[in-house]
Design a protein around this motif. Structure first.
Motif, PDB file in Angstrom:
ATOM      1  N   ALA A  49       0.848  -1.410  -0.101  1.00 46.33           N
ATOM      2  CA  ALA A  49      -0.271  -0.003  -0.027  1.00 46.33           C
ATOM      3  C   ALA A  49       0.708   1.332   0.060  1.00 46.33           C
ATOM      4  CB  ALA A  49      -0.862   0.028   1.106  1.00 46.33           C
ATOM      5  N   THR A  50       0.408   2.282  -0.550  1.00 48.76           N
ATOM      6  CA  THR A  50       1.179   3.576  -0.703  1.00 48.76           C
ATOM      7  C   THR A  50       0.023   4.767  -0.435  1.00 48.76           C
ATOM      8  OG1 THR A  50       0.955   3.992  -3.101  1.00 48.76           O
ATOM      9  CG2 THR A  50       2.857   2.563  -2.342  1.00 48.76           C
ATOM     10  N   VAL A  51       0.688   5.731  -0.144  1.00 48.60           N
ATOM     11  CA  VAL A  51       0.172   7.011   0.198  1.00 48.60           C
ATOM     12  C   VAL A  51       1.077   8.276  -0.179  1.00 48.60           C
ATOM     13  CG1 VAL A  51       0.714   7.249   2.680  1.00 48.60           C
ATOM     14  CG2 VAL A  51      -1.198   8.506   1.606  1.00 48.60           C
ATOM     15  N   ASP A  52       0.527   9.278  -0.825  1.00 52.47           N
ATOM     16  CA  ASP A  52       1.579  10.320  -1.361  1.00 52.47           C
ATOM     17  C   ASP A  52       0.747  11.421  -0.737  1.00 52.47           C
ATOM     18  OD1 ASP A  52      -0.106  10.139  -4.665  1.00 52.47           O
ATOM     19  OD2 ASP A  52      -0.780  11.504  -2.996  1.00 52.47           O
ATOM     20  N   SER A  53       1.481  12.776  -0.962  1.00 58.37           N
ATOM     21  CA  SER A  53       1.224  13.874  -0.182  1.00 58.37           C
ATOM     22  C   SER A  53      -0.055  14.550  -0.690  1.00 58.37           C
ATOM     23  CB  SER A  53       2.474  14.818  -0.441  1.00 58.37           C
ATOM     24  OG  SER A  53       3.085  14.943  -1.753  1.00 58.37           O
ATOM     25  N   GLY A  54      -0.664  14.070  -1.741  1.00 59.89           N
ATOM     26  CA  GLY A  54      -1.733  14.505  -2.383  1.00 59.89           C
ATOM     27  C   GLY A  54      -2.886  13.581  -1.573  1.00 59.89           C
ATOM     28  N   ASP A  55      -2.566  12.768  -0.732  1.00 64.70           N
ATOM     29  CA  ASP A  55      -3.630  11.950   0.076  1.00 64.70           C
ATOM     30  C   ASP A  55      -4.127  10.729  -0.882  1.00 64.70           C
ATOM     31  OD1 ASP A  55      -4.617  14.506   2.170  1.00 64.70           O
ATOM     32  OD2 ASP A  55      -2.985  13.227   2.463  1.00 64.70           O
ATOM     33  N   THR A  56      -3.696  10.457  -1.879  1.00 66.23           N
ATOM     34  CA  THR A  56      -4.015   9.432  -2.819  1.00 66.23           C
ATOM     35  C   THR A  56      -3.394   7.973  -2.179  1.00 66.23           C
ATOM     36  OG1 THR A  56      -3.996  10.741  -4.731  1.00 66.23           O
ATOM     37  CG2 THR A  56      -4.027   8.293  -5.097  1.00 66.23           C
ATOM     38  N   THR A  57      -4.169   7.172  -1.982  1.00 63.90           N
ATOM     39  CA  THR A  57      -3.853   5.836  -1.421  1.00 63.90           C
ATOM     40  C   THR A  57      -3.886   4.748  -2.457  1.00 63.90           C
ATOM     41  OG1 THR A  57      -6.138   5.443  -0.489  1.00 63.90           O
ATOM     42  CG2 THR A  57      -4.397   6.381   1.001  1.00 63.90           C
ATOM     43  N   ARG A  58      -3.131   3.802  -2.644  1.00 66.44           N
ATOM     44  CA  ARG A  58      -3.052   2.840  -3.504  1.00 66.44           C
ATOM     45  C   ARG A  58      -2.796   1.523  -2.987  1.00 66.44           C
ATOM     46  NH1 ARG A  58      -0.603   7.219  -6.264  1.00 66.44           N
ATOM     47  NH2 ARG A  58      -1.578   7.641  -8.146  1.00 66.44           N
ATOM     48  N   TYR A  59      -3.464   0.343  -3.116  1.00 66.52           N
ATOM     49  CA  TYR A  59      -3.227  -0.935  -2.654  1.00 66.52           C
ATOM     50  C   TYR A  59      -2.918  -2.017  -3.516  1.00 66.52           C
ATOM     51  CZ  TYR A  59      -5.477   1.413   1.000  1.00 66.52           C
ATOM     52  OH  TYR A  59      -5.921   2.311   2.299  1.00 66.52           O
ATOM     53  N   ALA A  60      -2.384  -3.244  -3.111  1.00 66.91           N
ATOM     54  CA  ALA A  60      -2.054  -4.138  -3.889  1.00 66.91           C
ATOM     55  C   ALA A  60      -3.689  -4.995  -3.760  1.00 66.91           C
ATOM     56  CB  ALA A  60      -1.119  -5.120  -3.520  1.00 66.91           C
ATOM     57  N   ASP A  61      -3.949  -5.700  -5.130  1.00 67.57           N
ATOM     58  CA  ASP A  61      -5.217  -6.307  -5.368  1.00 67.57           C
ATOM     59  C   ASP A  61      -5.247  -7.291  -4.051  1.00 67.57           C
ATOM     60  OD1 ASP A  61      -5.112  -6.819  -8.814  1.00 67.57           O
ATOM     61  OD2 ASP A  61      -5.741  -4.908  -7.461  1.00 67.57           O
ATOM     62  N   SER A  62      -4.243  -7.843  -3.557  1.00 68.13           N
ATOM     63  CA  SER A  62      -4.178  -8.977  -2.603  1.00 68.13           C
ATOM     64  C   SER A  62      -4.790  -8.454  -1.140  1.00 68.13           C
ATOM     65  CB  SER A  62      -2.925  -9.941  -2.479  1.00 68.13           C
ATOM     66  OG  SER A  62      -2.077  -8.917  -1.960  1.00 68.13           O
ATOM     67  N   VAL A  63      -4.737  -7.121  -0.904  1.00 72.55           N
ATOM     68  CA  VAL A  63      -5.266  -6.725   0.330  1.00 72.55           C
ATOM     69  C   VAL A  63      -6.352  -5.594   0.384  1.00 72.55           C
ATOM     70  CG1 VAL A  63      -2.673  -6.717   0.927  1.00 72.55           C
ATOM     71  CG2 VAL A  63      -3.563  -4.544   0.160  1.00 72.55           C
ATOM     72  N   LYS A  64      -6.851  -5.143  -0.905  1.00 75.81           N
ATOM     73  CA  LYS A  64      -7.764  -4.268  -1.180  1.00 75.81           C
ATOM     74  C   LYS A  64      -9.130  -4.723  -0.363  1.00 75.81           C
ATOM     75  CE  LYS A  64      -6.792  -2.164  -5.576  1.00 75.81           C
ATOM     76  NZ  LYS A  64      -7.170  -2.251  -6.846  1.00 75.81           N
ATOM     77  N   GLY A  65      -9.579  -3.702   0.449  1.00 79.50           N
ATOM     78  CA  GLY A  65     -10.742  -4.159   1.431  1.00 79.50           C
ATOM     79  C   GLY A  65     -10.546  -4.633   2.699  1.00 79.50           C
ATOM     80  N   ARG A  66      -9.083  -4.976   2.921  1.00 77.21           N
ATOM     81  CA  ARG A  66      -8.817  -5.594   4.445  1.00 77.21           C
ATOM     82  C   ARG A  66      -7.805  -4.712   4.964  1.00 77.21           C
ATOM     83  NH1 ARG A  66      -6.046 -10.157   4.585  1.00 77.21           N
ATOM     84  NH2 ARG A  66      -4.671  -9.873   2.567  1.00 77.21           N
ATOM     85  N   PHE A  67      -6.629  -4.047   4.215  1.00 82.29           N
ATOM     86  CA  PHE A  67      -5.728  -3.071   4.578  1.00 82.29           C
ATOM     87  C   PHE A  67      -6.065  -1.850   4.281  1.00 82.29           C
ATOM     88  CE2 PHE A  67      -2.025  -6.256   4.337  1.00 82.29           C
ATOM     89  CZ  PHE A  67      -2.777  -7.264   5.060  1.00 82.29           C
ATOM     90  N   THR A  68      -5.743  -0.776   5.494  1.00 78.01           N
ATOM     91  CA  THR A  68      -5.850   0.482   5.220  1.00 78.01           C
ATOM     92  C   THR A  68      -4.605   1.516   5.521  1.00 78.01           C
ATOM     93  OG1 THR A  68      -8.174   0.569   5.717  1.00 78.01           O
ATOM     94  CG2 THR A  68      -7.032   2.580   5.728  1.00 78.01           C
ATOM     95  N   ILE A  69      -4.015   2.084   4.673  1.00 74.73           N
ATOM     96  CA  ILE A  69      -2.779   2.624   4.922  1.00 74.73           C
ATOM     97  C   ILE A  69      -3.284   4.213   5.212  1.00 74.73           C
ATOM     98  CG2 ILE A  69      -2.454   3.526   2.461  1.00 74.73           C
ATOM     99  CD1 ILE A  69       0.547   3.254   3.042  1.00 74.73           C
ATOM    100  N   SER A  70      -2.499   4.983   6.205  1.00 81.26           N
ATOM    101  CA  SER A  70      -2.942   6.218   6.703  1.00 81.26           C
ATOM    102  C   SER A  70      -1.532   6.720   7.187  1.00 81.26           C
ATOM    103  CB  SER A  70      -4.021   6.453   7.710  1.00 81.26           C
ATOM    104  OG  SER A  70      -3.531   5.661   8.676  1.00 81.26           O
TER     105      SER A  70
END
Length: 130
Positions: A49-70
């Motif tokens: 998972a990643t987050v950038d300074s524009g607050d865009t978050t991205r996730y690997a398909d394997s963790v979508k819906g289960r993991f949250t980056i903040s």
């Protein structure tokens, strides 16, 4: 220079939750890309998972819906909330980042991101039992 220190790993049963933390210190100003990566025994390291300074978050398909980056900007700490954990999530989890960028970066989930980021932590171990 920047230091990244991960914490929060541990052993839980499948279906459980963990929250990982990555405390950043040093020259952490400006636009940034921060991410969580993991490497299981015998497997390649992968971006989770990643987050950038524009607050865009991205996730690997394997963790979508289960993991949250903040990211808590006041505490300068990156988090990874992991729910519904599976034995396949067992791995060493690493935090990596780039700071002081001129523009908000494209912090894409791909195989090259780990090598593109300048700063990396030493990791925290997550073990999920079935």
């Amino acid at each position: 220079q920047v230091q990244l220190v991960e914490s929060g790993g541990g052993s839980v049963q499948a279906g459980g939750s963990l929250r990982l933390s990555c405390a950043a210190s040093g020259d952490t100003y400006g636009h940034y890309c921060m991410g969580w990566f993991r490497q299981a025994p015998g497997k390649e390291r992968e971006a989770v998972a990643t987050v950038d300074s524009g607050d865009t978050t991205r996730y690997a398909d394997s963790v979508k819906g289960r993991f949250t980056i903040s990211k808590d900007n006041a505490e300068n700490t990156l988090y990874l909330q992991m729910n519904s954990l599976e034995p396949e999530d067992t791995a060493m989890y690493y935090c990596a980042a780039d700071f002081s960028l001129r523009v908000t970066p494209q912090c894409l989930i791909n195989r090259d991101l780990w090598y593109a980021l300048t700063y990396r932590g030493k990791g925290t171990l997550v073990t999920i039992s079935s």
